[in-house]
Enzyme design. Structure first.
Site, PDB file in Angstrom:
ATOM      1  N   LYS A 147      -8.073  -7.406   0.136  1.00  0.00           N
ATOM      2  CA  LYS A 147      -7.654  -6.415   1.154  1.00  0.00           C
ATOM      3  C   LYS A 147      -7.719  -6.920   2.452  1.00  0.00           C
ATOM      4  CE  LYS A 147      -7.759  -2.430  -1.457  1.00  0.00           C
ATOM      5  NZ  LYS A 147      -8.610  -1.355  -1.302  1.00  0.00           N
ATOM      6  N   ASP A 201       0.963  -0.338  -0.912  1.00  0.00           N
ATOM      7  CA  ASP A 201       0.222   1.146  -0.878  1.00  0.00           C
ATOM      8  C   ASP A 201       0.853   2.145  -1.110  1.00  0.00           C
ATOM      9  OD1 ASP A 201      -2.038   2.419  -0.276  1.00  0.00           O
ATOM     10  OD2 ASP A 201      -1.825   2.160   1.952  1.00  0.00           O
ATOM     11  N   SER A 254      -6.952  -1.514 -13.464  1.00  0.00           N
ATOM     12  CA  SER A 254      -7.316  -1.463 -12.236  1.00  0.00           C
ATOM     13  C   SER A 254      -7.507  -2.827 -11.583  1.00  0.00           C
ATOM     14  CB  SER A 254      -8.720  -0.581 -11.859  1.00  0.00           C
ATOM     15  OG  SER A 254      -8.785  -0.318 -10.509  1.00  0.00           O
ATOM     16  N   LEU A 255      -7.846  -3.153 -10.499  1.00  0.00           N
ATOM     17  CA  LEU A 255      -8.211  -4.270  -9.868  1.00  0.00           C
ATOM     18  C   LEU A 255      -9.420  -4.409  -9.058  1.00  0.00           C
ATOM     19  CD1 LEU A 255      -4.547  -5.475  -8.091  1.00  0.00           C
ATOM     20  CD2 LEU A 255      -5.475  -6.458 -10.197  1.00  0.00           C
ATOM     21  N   CYS A 257       3.225  27.889  27.413  1.00  0.00           N
ATOM     22  CA  CYS A 257       4.075  26.364  27.377  1.00  0.00           C
ATOM     23  C   CYS A 257       3.720  25.734  28.697  1.00  0.00           C
ATOM     24  CB  CYS A 257       5.378  26.571  27.236  1.00  0.00           C
ATOM     25  SG  CYS A 257       6.422  25.169  27.516  1.00  0.00           S
ATOM     26  N   GLU A 290       0.868 -12.067  -4.300  1.00  0.00           N
ATOM     27  CA  GLU A 290       2.157 -10.880  -4.191  1.00  0.00           C
ATOM     28  C   GLU A 290       1.611  -9.832  -2.969  1.00  0.00           C
ATOM     29  OE1 GLU A 290       2.775  -8.974  -7.740  1.00  0.00           O
ATOM     30  OE2 GLU A 290       2.716 -10.786  -8.682  1.00  0.00           O
ATOM     31  N   LYS A 337       0.384  -6.457  -1.735  1.00  0.00           N
ATOM     32  CA  LYS A 337      -0.459  -5.162  -2.527  1.00  0.00           C
ATOM     33  C   LYS A 337       0.082  -4.028  -1.766  1.00  0.00           C
ATOM     34  CE  LYS A 337      -4.720  -3.115  -4.145  1.00  0.00           C
ATOM     35  NZ  LYS A 337      -4.204  -1.749  -3.909  1.00  0.00           N
ATOM     36  N   CYS A 365      13.465  26.141  28.484  1.00  0.00           N
ATOM     37  CA  CYS A 365      12.327  25.249  28.938  1.00  0.00           C
ATOM     38  C   CYS A 365      12.692  23.639  29.194  1.00  0.00           C
ATOM     39  CB  CYS A 365      11.482  25.381  27.432  1.00  0.00           C
ATOM     40  SG  CYS A 365      10.010  23.964  27.731  1.00  0.00           S
ATOM     41  N   TYR A 394     -14.125   4.337   1.233  1.00  0.00           N
ATOM     42  CA  TYR A 394     -14.074   4.522  -0.320  1.00  0.00           C
ATOM     43  C   TYR A 394     -14.672   3.032  -1.053  1.00  0.00           C
ATOM     44  CZ  TYR A 394     -13.128   5.763  -4.777  1.00  0.00           C
ATOM     45  OH  TYR A 394     -12.927   5.823  -6.367  1.00  0.00           O
ATOM     46  N   ASP A 395     -14.115   2.138  -0.504  1.00  0.00           N
ATOM     47  CA  ASP A 395     -14.442   0.778  -0.952  1.00  0.00           C
ATOM     48  C   ASP A 395     -16.107   0.537  -0.779  1.00  0.00           C
ATOM     49  OD1 ASP A 395     -11.896   0.287  -2.181  1.00  0.00           O
ATOM     50  OD2 ASP A 395     -11.232  -0.728  -0.484  1.00  0.00           O
ATOM     51  N   TYR A 421       9.038  -0.976  -6.356  1.00  0.00           N
ATOM     52  CA  TYR A 421       9.062  -2.510  -6.284  1.00  0.00           C
ATOM     53  C   TYR A 421       8.144  -3.054  -7.581  1.00  0.00           C
ATOM     54  CZ  TYR A 421      10.590  -2.264  -1.587  1.00  0.00           C
ATOM     55  OH  TYR A 421      11.277  -2.028  -0.506  1.00  0.00           O
ATOM     56  N   CYS A 479       7.219  25.308  30.646  1.00  0.00           N
ATOM     57  CA  CYS A 479       7.982  26.152  31.240  1.00  0.00           C
ATOM     58  C   CYS A 479       7.107  27.595  31.632  1.00  0.00           C
ATOM     59  CB  CYS A 479       9.360  26.465  30.384  1.00  0.00           C
ATOM     60  SG  CYS A 479       9.038  27.529  28.786  1.00  0.00           S
ATOM     61  N   CYS A 518       6.749  26.667  21.956  1.00  0.00           N
ATOM     62  CA  CYS A 518       7.251  27.483  23.063  1.00  0.00           C
ATOM     63  C   CYS A 518       8.303  28.449  22.728  1.00  0.00           C
ATOM     64  CB  CYS A 518       7.398  26.298  24.049  1.00  0.00           C
ATOM     65  SG  CYS A 518       8.548  27.116  25.507  1.00  0.00           S
TER      66      CYS A 518
HETATM   67  S1  IVH Z   1      -1.001  -5.948 -10.550  1.00  0.00           S
HETATM   68  C1  IVH Z   1      -4.128  -5.285 -14.259  1.00  0.00           C
HETATM   69  N1  IVH Z   1       0.455  -6.369  -8.411  1.00  0.00           N
HETATM   70  O1  IVH Z   1      -3.003  -2.008  -6.935  1.00  0.00           O
HETATM   71  C2  IVH Z   1      -3.417  -4.554 -13.010  1.00  0.00           C
HETATM   72  N2  IVH Z   1      -1.051  -4.321  -8.579  1.00  0.00           N
HETATM   73  O2  IVH Z   1      -5.888  -1.545  -8.403  1.00  0.00           O
HETATM   74  C3  IVH Z   1      -2.352  -5.097 -12.738  1.00  0.00           C
HETATM   75  N3  IVH Z   1      -0.738  -2.720  -6.619  1.00  0.00           N
HETATM   76  O3  IVH Z   1      -2.777   1.006  -8.238  1.00  0.00           O
HETATM   77  C4  IVH Z   1      -2.080  -4.644 -11.268  1.00  0.00           C
HETATM   78  N4  IVH Z   1       0.417  -3.797  -5.396  1.00  0.00           N
HETATM   79  O4  IVH Z   1      -0.366  -0.097  -8.290  1.00  0.00           O
HETATM   80  C5  IVH Z   1      -0.645  -5.415  -9.022  1.00  0.00           C
HETATM   81  N5  IVH Z   1       1.489  -6.717  -6.419  1.00  0.00           N
HETATM   82  C6  IVH Z   1       0.929  -5.746  -7.059  1.00  0.00           C
HETATM   83  C7  IVH Z   1       0.231  -4.738  -6.607  1.00  0.00           C
HETATM   84  C8  IVH Z   1      -0.705  -3.807  -7.372  1.00  0.00           C
HETATM   85  C9  IVH Z   1      -0.111  -2.620  -5.444  1.00  0.00           C
HETATM   86  C10 IVH Z   1      -1.854  -1.459  -6.986  1.00  0.00           C
HETATM   87  C11 IVH Z   1      -1.665  -1.116  -8.065  1.00  0.00           C
HETATM   88  C12 IVH Z   1      -2.860  -0.368  -8.841  1.00  0.00           C
HETATM   89  C13 IVH Z   1      -3.595  -1.252  -7.846  1.00  0.00           C
HETATM   90  C14 IVH Z   1      -4.631  -1.857  -8.639  1.00  0.00           C
END
Ligand code: IVH
Length: 679
Positions: free
Chosen positions: A318, A119, A84-85, A412, A115, A117, A436, A38-39, A227, A415, A430
């Site tokens: 990533k 999932d 988003s990031l 199966c 930190e 990330k 069995c 996707y990325d 978290y 058995c 089975c």
């Molecule tokens: S900070 C302004 N910290 O990553 C956005 N996001 O694309 C600040 N995610 O779905 C986001 N771990 O839920 C932040 N330690 C972390 C994260 C985190 C996972 C996720 C977030 C979002 C995606 C951002």
């Protein structure tokens, strides 16, 4: 075609593909491609847009987040959008990210907060005067779904804030991620598999599926965790000046933050932290797909601001996808404890992210069709999160000419009983039941397991040899093993002492509880809790055997399907014979003190902390016998809380809500009063 129209056509195709995958990921919780793929598509489009900014399509997803929320929950507009990031994938990108920051903040010292990330699923939590009032999914970033009911069932999340250090803010909006820790995910899948229900492909899907349940009881039964990673609003201001300090500040209220986070003085140190975590990834309790790098100083963050929908002060770094190519040598069908047939691909062993993978589950025949995988095929294998290896896809270009399609076997493999697959079900089974051998060994392992009859050593060490010696045809034979001492001594590594230990633990297991015995029988759909409920409800084996469908369905925790499975179990003559032989061998339990009345009928109780004289399970059982419902969380409906040592947030909440609390001594006194404990 002119050059421009070729570019536009390419953009349109990418937009359409991304939209399809976004829908599958965000709305259906059924990703159709890997995140890394996707990325790649996303970056391809982004690069095209950078080169041809005059051709950017109005519906391009580059400046948007996520997908449309489902309509079944109420929609809520986020007061502060959930953005988003951006992504970086290597050291070069990372250093470029840092350079862009340094250019905007010349001659300033820049520290980074690094930190995990997570999932999982991003959510936002609102606390008004310290009380959790709302939980909302990210949705498309602007508008999410109101999932307050489900969020309130997440165990590690404070529903009421209390702090010894400082004042509780009037308004606090915390952002973070809901996840299913790896251990909970594996347990949930194992339980679902045993019940013959659908398993989840990965913890992210399991978490998403759980949060999307309209019935909060289902979410409550799932091992979810929250978290925190940020504060969207805080009134009055929390007074912290850095990202890392604001996360620490959150922990005082009981919020969990990532099990690792660092403050790095340079971008080189960030790279080192990233490499360290990539190595430690298998040891983490949760699934992560990278690190998030944030400028630590909140003032600097503000100065940097946002570019379109992404902060300039943060990025996701990533981890590389761990995948490798290999060939499928064979596809075997394994038969589980409840008779489920699972296809397993035997691979030419291949290293995937440092681990050799030679077997990989294909889950069910549907998955085989979806992948169109055949013996001889070349496949890419990846490790999702690093726990479970999976086949990503088949490479048709490498397919040898003579491969044949894989079909579900008619009988199966163990058995030879017929294989059945009811309409609409994903799993084939089975029909050989306890006859069995595959089901027999699993039935035995389950029967002797700790929470069942608790016969130490038998399951993992000796079960297979005992079966080979023909000493165990079914679980009742366990109680006749002492008649075969000589034969036992022929087993490799089984000396006089081991034989005696085994016989002793078999003898000791005869005294059990009714609930453990029911659980031990391995009836499909009857886990530990259901077994306890059945024991409480029916009180005797005779009554349980005689129970009809209606009576079973009324038992707490017993659904319609499980009720039928229980009936089926007690209707099979072979099973009844085994049960009779078990009882004849001397298995017994204390007759429950049949309460003439249920003084706590309908009341909701909570047990928290550590009790010195009994486990929480036992306390729960005592309360249930008296008619109480025992819940995992304190609410205004809670009648009373039993608090042992080290009781934490539940006790605090009970006190806050003015709910009566019993300490262990008082609880025991109450149980004595009601004849549940002697004395
Ligand atoms: S900070 C302004 N910290 O990553 C956005 N996001 O694309 C600040 N995610 O779905 C986001 N771990 O839920 C932040 N330690 C972390 C994260 C985190 C996972 C996720 C977030 C979002 C995606 C951002």
């Amino acid at each position: 075609m002119t050059q421009n129209s070729a570019v536009v056509a390419q953009m349109r195709q990418l937009i359409q593909l991304l939209a399809q995958h976004n829908h599958a990921y965000y709305v259906m919780d059924q990703p159709t491609i890997e995140d890394s793929e996707y990325d790649q598509l996303f970056h391809q489009l982004k690069a095209l847009e950078q080169q041809h900014s005059d051709l950017i399509q109005p519906d391009s997803p580059i400046n948007k987040v996520g997908g449309k929320p489902l309509s079944k929950f109420e929609n809520i507009t986020h007061a502060v959008p959930m953005l988003s990031l951006g992504n970086v994938f290597n050291q070069e990108d990372l250093f470029a990210f840092a350079r862009r920051i340094e250019e905007r903040l010349p001659n300033q010292k820049i520290e980074y907060d690094v930190e995990l990330k997570f999932d999982g699923l991003a959510i936002s939590l609102w606390y008004e005067n310290g009380v959790l009032v709302r939980g909302v999914t990210r949705g498309d970033g602007e508008t999410g779904e109101d999932i307050t009911q489900n969020v309130k069932t997440i165990r590690n999340l404070p529903k009421v804030l209390s702090s010894e250090k400082g004042a509780i803010p009037e308004l606090l909006e915390v952002r973070g991620e809901v996840l299913m820790p790896k251990s909970g995910f594996e347990k949930l899948n194992a339980e679902n598999e045993a019940k013959g229900e659908k398993t989840f492909a990965n913890p992210r899907n399991a978490a998403a599926g759980s949060l999307r349940q309209l019935d909060p009881n289902i979410a409550a039964s799932r091992p979810l965790a929250f978290y925190a990673y940020g504060i969207a609003q805080c009134v009055p201001h929390h007074g912290q000046t850095t990202m890392s300090a604001s996360l620490d500040w959150l922990t005082q209220f009981g919020f969990a933050v990532g099990e690792r986070h660092f403050v790095c003085e340079s971008i080189q140190d960030v790279q080192k932290a990233y490499e360290q975590i990539n190595e430690e990834r298998p040891d983490l309790t949760v699934e992560i797909d990278g690190m998030v790098i944030k400028v630590n100083d909140l003032n600097q963050q503000q100065k940097l601001g946002f570019l379109s929908r992404e902060p300039r002060w943060a990025t996701a770094y990533k981890f590389p996808a761990v995948a490798a190519l290999t060939t499928v040598e064979n596809i075997d069908w394994q038969v589980g404890r409840t008779g489920t047939l699972t296809p397993v691909a035997r691979l030419n062993p291949v290293a995937v992210g440092g681990v050799t993978v030679s077997n990989v589950t294909l889950h069910n025949i549907g998955e085989i069709h979806r992948l169109d995988v055949r013996v001889g095929d070349t496949v890419s294998v990846y490790r999702s999160g690093d726990v479970i290896p999976k086949v990503e896809k088949v490479w048709p270009e490498f397919r040898p000419v003579d491969t044949v399609e894989v079909h579900l076997p008619e009988s199966c493999p163990v058995c030879s009983s017929p294989v059945v697959m009811p309409e609409g079900e994903a799993l084939a089974r089975c029909s050989g039941g306890l006859y069995c051998a595959a089901q027999r060994i699993e039935a035995i392992r389950h029967f002797v397991s700790r929470k069942a009859m608790d016969i130490e050593g038998l399951g993992d060490r000796w079960a297979e040899s005992l079966l080979h010696l023909d000493l165990l045809k079914d679980v009742a034979d366990i109680y006749h093993l002492h008649e075969h001492r000589e034969k036992l001594l022929t087993i490799e590594k089984m000396g006089e002492k081991s034989v005696q230990n085994l016989i002793d633990s078999i003898e000791n297991s005869k005294k059990t509880s009714f609930a453990s015995f029911i659980f031990a029988l391995g009836i499909r759909g009857v886990g530990e809790t259901t077994a306890r409920m059945l024991a409480n409800t029916f009180q005797s084996l005779e009554a349980l055997r005689a129970a009809d469908l209606e009576a079973l369905k009324k038992t707490p925790d017993v659904g319609d399907i499980t009720a039928e499975w229980i009936i089926d179990f007690f209707q099979a003559p072979h099973n009844l014979e085994v049960v009779d032989r078990l009882i004849a061998a001397g298995i017994h339990w204390d007759a429950p003190v049949a309460p003439t009345r249920q003084p706590l009928n309908g009341e909701s109780w909570v047990v928290t902390g550590t009790l010195s004289s009994m486990g929480r399970d036992e306390a729960t059982q005592l309360l249930q016998t008296l008619g109480a419902r025992v819940s995992g969380s304190v609410s205004s409906k809670t009648k009373c809380v039993v608090a042992g040592e080290k009781a934490g947030s539940k006790l605090e909440k009970a006190e806050k809500l003015g709910i009566p609390v019993l300490n262990e001594e008082q609880f025991i006194a109450l149980m004595k009063e009601h004849g549940q404990i002697e004395g």
